[in-house]
Design a protein around this motif. Sequence first.
Motif, PDB file in Angstrom:
ATOM      1  N   ALA A  34       0.783  -1.188  -0.336  1.00 20.38           N
ATOM      2  CA  ALA A  34      -0.265  -0.107   0.246  1.00 20.38           C
ATOM      3  C   ALA A  34       1.010   1.348  -0.013  1.00 20.38           C
ATOM      4  O   ALA A  34       2.134   1.509   0.836  1.00 20.38           O
ATOM      5  CB  ALA A  34      -1.205   0.114   0.879  1.00 20.38           C
ATOM      6  N   LEU A  35       0.341   2.023  -0.749  1.00 23.91           N
ATOM      7  CA  LEU A  35       1.011   3.290  -1.114  1.00 23.91           C
ATOM      8  C   LEU A  35       0.314   4.574   0.168  1.00 23.91           C
ATOM      9  O   LEU A  35      -0.814   4.693  -0.818  1.00 23.91           O
ATOM     10  CB  LEU A  35       1.397   3.983  -2.111  1.00 23.91           C
ATOM     11  CG  LEU A  35       2.828   3.816  -3.608  1.00 23.91           C
ATOM     12  CD1 LEU A  35       2.149   4.690  -4.537  1.00 23.91           C
ATOM     13  CD2 LEU A  35       3.582   3.864  -2.718  1.00 23.91           C
ATOM     14  N   LEU A  36       0.576   4.113   0.955  1.00 20.68           N
ATOM     15  CA  LEU A  36      -0.096   5.632   2.451  1.00 20.68           C
ATOM     16  C   LEU A  36      -0.426   6.990   2.096  1.00 20.68           C
ATOM     17  O   LEU A  36       1.413   7.086   2.529  1.00 20.68           O
ATOM     18  CB  LEU A  36       0.173   4.607   3.742  1.00 20.68           C
ATOM     19  CG  LEU A  36      -0.869   5.615   4.844  1.00 20.68           C
ATOM     20  CD1 LEU A  36      -2.412   4.816   4.209  1.00 20.68           C
ATOM     21  CD2 LEU A  36      -0.694   4.669   5.681  1.00 20.68           C
ATOM     22  N   LYS A  43       0.720   9.966  -4.876  1.00 22.81           N
ATOM     23  CA  LYS A  43       0.097   8.493  -4.901  1.00 22.81           C
ATOM     24  C   LYS A  43       0.222   8.237  -6.617  1.00 22.81           C
ATOM     25  O   LYS A  43       0.519   7.268  -7.314  1.00 22.81           O
ATOM     26  CB  LYS A  43      -0.908   8.244  -4.328  1.00 22.81           C
ATOM     27  CG  LYS A  43      -0.505   8.293  -2.912  1.00 22.81           C
ATOM     28  CD  LYS A  43      -1.321   8.067  -1.728  1.00 22.81           C
ATOM     29  CE  LYS A  43      -2.852   8.955  -2.016  1.00 22.81           C
ATOM     30  NZ  LYS A  43      -2.996  10.007  -1.739  1.00 22.81           N
ATOM     31  N   THR A  44      -1.131   9.309  -6.874  1.00 24.61           N
ATOM     32  CA  THR A  44      -1.828   9.145  -8.265  1.00 24.61           C
ATOM     33  C   THR A  44      -0.434   9.183  -9.332  1.00 24.61           C
ATOM     34  O   THR A  44      -0.388   8.309 -10.295  1.00 24.61           O
ATOM     35  CB  THR A  44      -2.900   9.361  -8.522  1.00 24.61           C
ATOM     36  OG1 THR A  44      -3.982   9.869  -7.555  1.00 24.61           O
ATOM     37  CG2 THR A  44      -3.537   9.855 -10.353  1.00 24.61           C
ATOM     38  N   VAL A  47       1.364   5.997  -9.306  1.00 27.02           N
ATOM     39  CA  VAL A  47       0.414   4.898 -10.145  1.00 27.02           C
ATOM     40  C   VAL A  47       0.142   5.162 -12.061  1.00 27.02           C
ATOM     41  O   VAL A  47       0.572   4.255 -12.543  1.00 27.02           O
ATOM     42  CB  VAL A  47      -0.739   4.402  -9.612  1.00 27.02           C
ATOM     43  CG1 VAL A  47      -1.745   3.677 -10.372  1.00 27.02           C
ATOM     44  CG2 VAL A  47      -0.766   3.800  -8.142  1.00 27.02           C
ATOM     45  N   ASP A 160      -5.932   2.953  -7.964  1.00 26.32           N
ATOM     46  CA  ASP A 160      -5.085   3.880  -6.886  1.00 26.32           C
ATOM     47  C   ASP A 160      -7.139   4.000  -6.473  1.00 26.32           C
ATOM     48  O   ASP A 160      -7.573   4.814  -6.791  1.00 26.32           O
ATOM     49  CB  ASP A 160      -5.919   4.724  -8.219  1.00 26.32           C
ATOM     50  CG  ASP A 160      -4.657   6.457  -7.571  1.00 26.32           C
ATOM     51  OD1 ASP A 160      -4.602   6.384  -6.461  1.00 26.32           O
ATOM     52  OD2 ASP A 160      -5.047   7.031  -8.570  1.00 26.32           O
ATOM     53  N   GLU A 161      -6.388   4.371  -4.884  1.00 28.44           N
ATOM     54  CA  GLU A 161      -8.064   4.529  -3.907  1.00 28.44           C
ATOM     55  C   GLU A 161      -9.325   4.190  -4.245  1.00 28.44           C
ATOM     56  O   GLU A 161      -9.857   4.731  -4.951  1.00 28.44           O
ATOM     57  CB  GLU A 161      -8.055   6.073  -3.748  1.00 28.44           C
ATOM     58  CG  GLU A 161      -6.714   6.772  -3.846  1.00 28.44           C
ATOM     59  CD  GLU A 161      -7.268   7.892  -2.980  1.00 28.44           C
ATOM     60  OE1 GLU A 161      -8.426   8.402  -3.074  1.00 28.44           O
ATOM     61  OE2 GLU A 161      -6.229   8.494  -2.615  1.00 28.44           O
ATOM     62  N   THR A 191      -3.061   2.159  -3.745  1.00 26.38           N
ATOM     63  CA  THR A 191      -2.557   3.436  -3.253  1.00 26.38           C
ATOM     64  C   THR A 191      -4.103   3.382  -1.685  1.00 26.38           C
ATOM     65  O   THR A 191      -5.659   3.131  -2.610  1.00 26.38           O
ATOM     66  CB  THR A 191      -2.400   4.679  -3.975  1.00 26.38           C
ATOM     67  OG1 THR A 191      -3.768   5.013  -4.061  1.00 26.38           O
ATOM     68  CG2 THR A 191      -2.297   4.281  -4.955  1.00 26.38           C
ATOM     69  N   THR A 192      -3.923   3.929  -0.935  1.00 26.06           N
ATOM     70  CA  THR A 192      -4.976   4.735   0.077  1.00 26.06           C
ATOM     71  C   THR A 192      -4.670   5.558   0.669  1.00 26.06           C
ATOM     72  O   THR A 192      -3.328   6.352   1.177  1.00 26.06           O
ATOM     73  CB  THR A 192      -5.059   3.654   0.875  1.00 26.06           C
ATOM     74  OG1 THR A 192      -6.320   3.584   1.720  1.00 26.06           O
ATOM     75  CG2 THR A 192      -4.635   3.198   1.666  1.00 26.06           C
ATOM     76  N   GLN A 193      -5.592   6.653   1.379  1.00 23.85           N
ATOM     77  CA  GLN A 193      -5.808   7.390   2.576  1.00 23.85           C
ATOM     78  C   GLN A 193      -6.160   7.105   3.531  1.00 23.85           C
ATOM     79  O   GLN A 193      -6.026   7.680   4.384  1.00 23.85           O
ATOM     80  CB  GLN A 193      -6.549   8.692   2.397  1.00 23.85           C
ATOM     81  CG  GLN A 193      -6.553   9.256   0.783  1.00 23.85           C
ATOM     82  CD  GLN A 193      -7.209  10.222   0.643  1.00 23.85           C
ATOM     83  OE1 GLN A 193      -7.426  10.947   1.867  1.00 23.85           O
ATOM     84  NE2 GLN A 193      -7.466  11.102   0.065  1.00 23.85           N
ATOM     85  N   ALA A 198      -4.532  -0.155   4.227  1.00 24.62           N
ATOM     86  CA  ALA A 198      -3.498  -0.549   4.448  1.00 24.62           C
ATOM     87  C   ALA A 198      -3.270  -1.936   5.563  1.00 24.62           C
ATOM     88  O   ALA A 198      -2.835  -2.234   5.429  1.00 24.62           O
ATOM     89  CB  ALA A 198      -2.610   0.526   4.280  1.00 24.62           C
TER      90      ALA A 198
END
Length: 321
Positions: A34-36, A43-44, A47, A160-161, A191-193, A198
């Motif tokens: 996970a890219l947090l 992040k975007t 990706v 992505d998210e 990816t996530t916030q 994550a």
Amino acid sequence: MADAIVVEGLIKRYGDVTALDGIDLTVPAGTVTALLGPNGAGKTTAVRVLTTLLVPDGGTATVDGLDVVGDARALRSRIGASGQYAAVDEYLTGFENLEMVGRLYHLGTRRSRERARELLAQFDLVEAGDRPVKGYSGGMRRRLDLAGALVAQPPVLFLDEPTTGLDPRARLGLWDVIDDLVARGTTLLLTTQYMDEAERLADRIAVIDRGVVIARGTADALKDLVGGERIELGLVDQSRLPDLRTELEPLAAGEIQVESGIRKVVVPVSGGADTLAAALARLSAAGIRVTDVALRKPTLDDVFLSLTGHEAQESDVEAAR
Ligand code: ATP
């Protein structure tokens, strides 16, 4: 284990804005990373570079052994991607969109149709499947977008998210779909916030802020970075606070703190539930009554705050654009 994604010193600028400022990342095949990071962390952009939609300004990246710049064409058939940018034709139905993706991946007409029906069912879009996407709600579009990424069952997947904008039920459903993919050996970069996402989905987490990876590791390792656990308790009788300190100081791993106004006492500890049990036994023996008690472990939000000095979701306003 071979690495499915290898990123070294990746740089991407938009004019004066440096979106990626030298990212390094390795994702072993068959694992989930996970890219947090908060909005605007990059992040975007990461990706988009990894899925060949953007050409980087510096550094290198390979996916499934192929260079994202030099081998971009070949790479496209080895990956699946979903995200804010994914192409969905508004005037085609959900079914037709998925079928078209299947053909782009050379699945053949029959298999493309089969796969489209399977995915519509998996993402709860059977009824909507024969209507033009134009009339879909935001959540339905997101689900279709995700389904599109899964059509060809590619070995490496970028999401992505993936759960932004999904309702809680759809979110849980997607987590199940992801579990299933991973069990079948797919490598996933998402990816996530969301800290919980994550933690739930990823073997490893890379925390990214302002275009740089500021920490990486398992969720547990990241939590260890911010230090240990704490016991939080409320006192029935505030005048017993000095006694409480006397009883619990021998167990504490740091200074006992009292949060003003809300009658909460925070005791940093190590040793988990055993220490909690010992603490309660001491308090009970001394006749000190507590209203409630909890053993709290640091969350990934705590990790983010302590690493960056700001909260992970501070720029939600921007997200609502
Ligand atoms: P979000 O969750 O909001 O998508 P993110 O972590 O994915 O955030 P990016 O979208 O990669 O972040 O953006 C990284 C930085 O690059 C931000 O400062 C953003 O404003 C900037 N940026 C992104 N796309 C462009 C663009 N096309 N032109 C100019 N700046 C851009």
